[in-house]
Design a protein around this motif. Structure first.
Motif, PDB file in Angstrom:
ATOM      1  N   GLN A 154      24.666  54.403 -11.420  1.00  0.00           N
ATOM      2  CA  GLN A 154      23.511  55.223 -11.407  1.00  0.00           C
ATOM      3  C   GLN A 154      23.152  55.504 -12.886  1.00  0.00           C
ATOM      4  N   ARG A 155      21.757  55.251 -12.747  1.00  0.00           N
ATOM      5  CA  ARG A 155      21.080  55.401 -14.071  1.00  0.00           C
ATOM      6  C   ARG A 155      19.739  56.148 -14.070  1.00  0.00           C
ATOM      7  N   LEU A 156      19.390  57.022 -14.945  1.00  0.00           N
ATOM      8  CA  LEU A 156      17.988  57.265 -15.016  1.00  0.00           C
ATOM      9  C   LEU A 156      16.999  56.624 -15.660  1.00  0.00           C
ATOM     10  N   ALA A 157      15.720  56.692 -15.022  1.00  0.00           N
ATOM     11  CA  ALA A 157      14.823  55.900 -15.621  1.00  0.00           C
ATOM     12  C   ALA A 157      13.665  56.833 -15.874  1.00  0.00           C
ATOM     13  N   LEU A 158      13.002  57.037 -17.096  1.00  0.00           N
ATOM     14  CA  LEU A 158      11.994  57.718 -17.597  1.00  0.00           C
ATOM     15  C   LEU A 158      10.618  56.950 -17.320  1.00  0.00           C
ATOM     16  N   VAL A 159       9.856  57.347 -16.260  1.00  0.00           N
ATOM     17  CA  VAL A 159       8.610  56.404 -15.959  1.00  0.00           C
ATOM     18  C   VAL A 159       7.441  57.226 -16.443  1.00  0.00           C
ATOM     19  N   HIS A 160       7.346  58.363 -17.079  1.00  0.00           N
ATOM     20  CA  HIS A 160       6.441  59.195 -17.749  1.00  0.00           C
ATOM     21  C   HIS A 160       5.273  59.060 -16.623  1.00  0.00           C
ATOM     22  N   ASP A 161       5.285  59.177 -15.466  1.00  0.00           N
ATOM     23  CA  ASP A 161       4.431  59.381 -14.486  1.00  0.00           C
ATOM     24  C   ASP A 161       5.145  60.248 -13.344  1.00  0.00           C
ATOM     25  N   GLU A 162       4.291  61.263 -12.943  1.00  0.00           N
ATOM     26  CA  GLU A 162       4.583  61.931 -11.811  1.00  0.00           C
ATOM     27  C   GLU A 162       4.358  61.117 -10.361  1.00  0.00           C
ATOM     28  N   LEU A 163       5.505  60.880  -9.815  1.00  0.00           N
ATOM     29  CA  LEU A 163       5.531  60.089  -8.450  1.00  0.00           C
ATOM     30  C   LEU A 163       5.661  60.860  -7.393  1.00  0.00           C
ATOM     31  N   ASP A 164       4.819  60.533  -6.272  1.00  0.00           N
ATOM     32  CA  ASP A 164       5.330  61.033  -5.013  1.00  0.00           C
ATOM     33  C   ASP A 164       6.041  60.498  -3.979  1.00  0.00           C
ATOM     34  N   ASP A 165       6.184  60.819  -2.712  1.00  0.00           N
ATOM     35  CA  ASP A 165       7.316  60.222  -1.971  1.00  0.00           C
ATOM     36  C   ASP A 165       6.647  58.716  -1.798  1.00  0.00           C
ATOM     37  N   THR A 166       5.339  58.633  -1.398  1.00  0.00           N
ATOM     38  CA  THR A 166       4.933  57.576  -1.066  1.00  0.00           C
ATOM     39  C   THR A 166       5.009  56.250  -2.234  1.00  0.00           C
ATOM     40  N   ASP A 167       5.006  56.560  -3.503  1.00  0.00           N
ATOM     41  CA  ASP A 167       5.318  55.746  -4.620  1.00  0.00           C
ATOM     42  C   ASP A 167       6.911  55.531  -4.648  1.00  0.00           C
ATOM     43  N   ILE A 168       7.664  56.361  -4.211  1.00  0.00           N
ATOM     44  CA  ILE A 168       9.247  56.263  -4.286  1.00  0.00           C
ATOM     45  C   ILE A 168       9.413  55.336  -3.137  1.00  0.00           C
ATOM     46  N   VAL A 169       8.913  55.360  -1.982  1.00  0.00           N
ATOM     47  CA  VAL A 169       9.259  54.350  -0.793  1.00  0.00           C
ATOM     48  C   VAL A 169       8.636  53.094  -1.169  1.00  0.00           C
ATOM     49  N   ARG A 170       7.576  52.895  -1.717  1.00  0.00           N
ATOM     50  CA  ARG A 170       6.875  51.619  -1.953  1.00  0.00           C
ATOM     51  C   ARG A 170       7.821  50.756  -3.120  1.00  0.00           C
ATOM     52  N   LEU A 171       8.095  51.739  -4.324  1.00  0.00           N
ATOM     53  CA  LEU A 171       9.068  51.076  -5.310  1.00  0.00           C
ATOM     54  C   LEU A 171      10.381  50.590  -4.634  1.00  0.00           C
ATOM     55  N   ARG A 172      10.889  51.445  -3.756  1.00  0.00           N
ATOM     56  CA  ARG A 172      12.253  51.089  -3.163  1.00  0.00           C
ATOM     57  C   ARG A 172      12.175  49.748  -2.425  1.00  0.00           C
ATOM     58  N   ALA A 173      10.938  49.624  -1.711  1.00  0.00           N
ATOM     59  CA  ALA A 173      10.736  48.255  -1.132  1.00  0.00           C
ATOM     60  C   ALA A 173      10.567  47.421  -1.936  1.00  0.00           C
ATOM     61  N   LEU A 174       9.917  47.486  -2.905  1.00  0.00           N
ATOM     62  CA  LEU A 174       9.761  46.337  -3.920  1.00  0.00           C
ATOM     63  C   LEU A 174      11.000  45.795  -4.620  1.00  0.00           C
ATOM     64  N   PHE A 175      11.787  46.815  -5.147  1.00  0.00           N
ATOM     65  CA  PHE A 175      13.047  46.306  -5.523  1.00  0.00           C
ATOM     66  C   PHE A 175      14.084  45.955  -4.799  1.00  0.00           C
ATOM     67  N   GLY A 176      14.036  46.437  -3.371  1.00  0.00           N
ATOM     68  CA  GLY A 176      14.959  46.096  -2.202  1.00  0.00           C
ATOM     69  C   GLY A 176      14.676  44.612  -2.132  1.00  0.00           C
ATOM     70  N   ASP A 177      13.341  44.310  -1.680  1.00  0.00           N
ATOM     71  CA  ASP A 177      13.097  42.914  -1.368  1.00  0.00           C
ATOM     72  C   ASP A 177      13.441  41.834  -2.664  1.00  0.00           C
ATOM     73  N   LEU A 178      13.592  42.434  -3.753  1.00  0.00           N
ATOM     74  CA  LEU A 178      13.547  41.588  -5.064  1.00  0.00           C
ATOM     75  C   LEU A 178      15.210  41.429  -5.169  1.00  0.00           C
ATOM     76  N   VAL A 179      16.108  42.322  -4.991  1.00  0.00           N
ATOM     77  CA  VAL A 179      17.304  41.943  -5.406  1.00  0.00           C
ATOM     78  C   VAL A 179      18.484  42.097  -4.138  1.00  0.00           C
ATOM     79  N   VAL A 180      18.063  43.019  -3.206  1.00  0.00           N
ATOM     80  CA  VAL A 180      19.162  43.161  -1.932  1.00  0.00           C
ATOM     81  C   VAL A 180      19.662  41.869  -1.118  1.00  0.00           C
ATOM     82  N   ARG A 181      20.555  41.855  -1.254  1.00  0.00           N
ATOM     83  CA  ARG A 181      21.470  40.540  -0.313  1.00  0.00           C
ATOM     84  C   ARG A 181      21.213  39.214  -1.215  1.00  0.00           C
TER      85      ARG A 181
END
Length: 349
Positions: A159-186
């Motif tokens: 686990q590591r901290l990322a400094l994104v310099h932008d205030e993200l909302d829940d929608t952003d997190i869900v979409r980013l999670r899906a993006l990186f999940g599709d990229l590397v999971v499995r």
């Protein structure tokens, strides 16, 4: 050529010297060990051992001490390893009880081993290059901070901290999670690292989805790439470095090269990688055998342990005057515990 009794005399000298840290004389051997021969006969055996450069006199009119070559012959002719005591087994099992993830297991492993042996304990991380990423989690901590959690199918968690310099909302997190999940999971760690690297190399890729700020995507991708790259690196965990200072008198010269090797790790990784294990997975590298690594006054004993995708090593580092039968038994016992725990954890998933 060393006779069978000569090997027994060498064994007695090594054991007594390790126990007492005093040169061993023929009379002492006769008194402590049941050879059934005179001190004069033992002196003749010792003279032959000295001719073979297996023992030496540290100064005139003294007893004899083992040489590095003598320790090597002693280890190669060990009839059996010294059984662990009930207290040692209890210490190992209590330290390794109830770990939560691989990092915790390995940290407990070196703590247990240094307590049991009194040496510097070393455990090598298994290779995770062929492991698969089983989960990527993003946790929005607010204030432009996102916790990036990566889990592999081998139980490795980072686990590591990322400094994104932008205030993200829940929608952003869900979409980013899906993006990186599709990229590397499995996908394997190697393939995942390549895919994240390709994402970072493409200036337009981070904005192609249109679902999150480009800056946040790139910041999280950089952290994820670094974590996946670290999974691919050989790495050691160590404990008990203070034991070197307590046993400084066992070293003829400075302990600084050992402390430097512990800090840098690269030297120890190379040394452990070149050690040849026997049919039981045990290996020892003694004294001057370690000269190419700048560790000619130290010995390393290791045992292989089984992990997903292959084997890795656990061992101890210390002076050449060490209790080899006990230390070899300890690293073997810890390796077996570790293999069993990792296998149980793998079967549970």
């Amino acid at each position: 050529m060393v006779t069978e009794r000569g090997l027994q005399v060498l064994r007695a000298i090594v054991q007594d010297y390790v126990d007492t840290h005093e040169p061993v004389g023929s009379r002492t051997i006769v008194e402590r060990h049941a050879f059934g021969v005179s001190a004069a006969t033992i002196r003749n055996d010792m003279a032959l051992l000295e001719d073979e450069e297996l023992i030496t006199a540290p100064h005139t009119s003294s007893g004899r001490v083992p040489t590095d070559k003598g320790y090597r012959v002693f280890v190669d002719h060990l009839a059996e390893l010294r059984p662990l005591t009930h207290a040692q087994r209890a210490a190992i099992s209590s330290f390794l009880e109830g770990p939560t993830d691989l990092d915790d297991v390995l940290m407990r492993t070196v703590r247990a081993l240094t307590q049991v042996t009194g040496q510097v304990a070393i455990v090598q991380y298994p290779s995770f290059e062929q492991a698969s990423v089983s989960h990527v989690e993003l946790v929005n901590l607010g204030g432009g901070r996102v916790l990036v959690v990566v889990v592999t199918d081998t139980g490795r968690v980072s686990q590591r901290l990322a400094l994104v310099h932008d205030e993200l909302d829940d929608t952003d997190i869900v979409r980013l999670r899906a993006l990186f999940g599709d990229l590397v999971v499995r996908r394997s760690v190697r393939e995942g690292a390549q895919r994240v690297g390709a994402l970072l190399a493409d200036d337009e890729a981070s904005a192609a989805d249109g679902s999150a700020p480009d800056g946040a995507t790139r910041a999280i991708a950089r952290v994820l790439a670094e974590e996946l790259d670290e999974f691919r690196q050989d790495r050691l965990l160590l404990a008990g470095a203070a034991n070197l200072a307590r046993r400084e008198s066992d070293f003829r010269g400075s302990i600084y090269p050992l402390l430097e090797a512990i800090e840098e790790q690269v030297t120890l990784l190379r040394l452990m990688g070149e050690m040849v294990a026997d049919e039981h997975g045990l290996a020892a590298s003694i004294g001057r055998e370690n000269e190419p690594f700048g560790l000619s006054e130290a010995s390393v004993v290791t045992s292989d342990y089984d992990a997903t995708g292959g084997t890795a090593r656990v061992g101890v580092l210390g002076p050449t005057r060490m209790d080899y039968p006990s230390n070899l038994a300890s690293v073997r016992a810890v390796a077996r515990y570790l293999s069993r725990m990792l296998d149980d954890d793998e079967n549970a998933r």
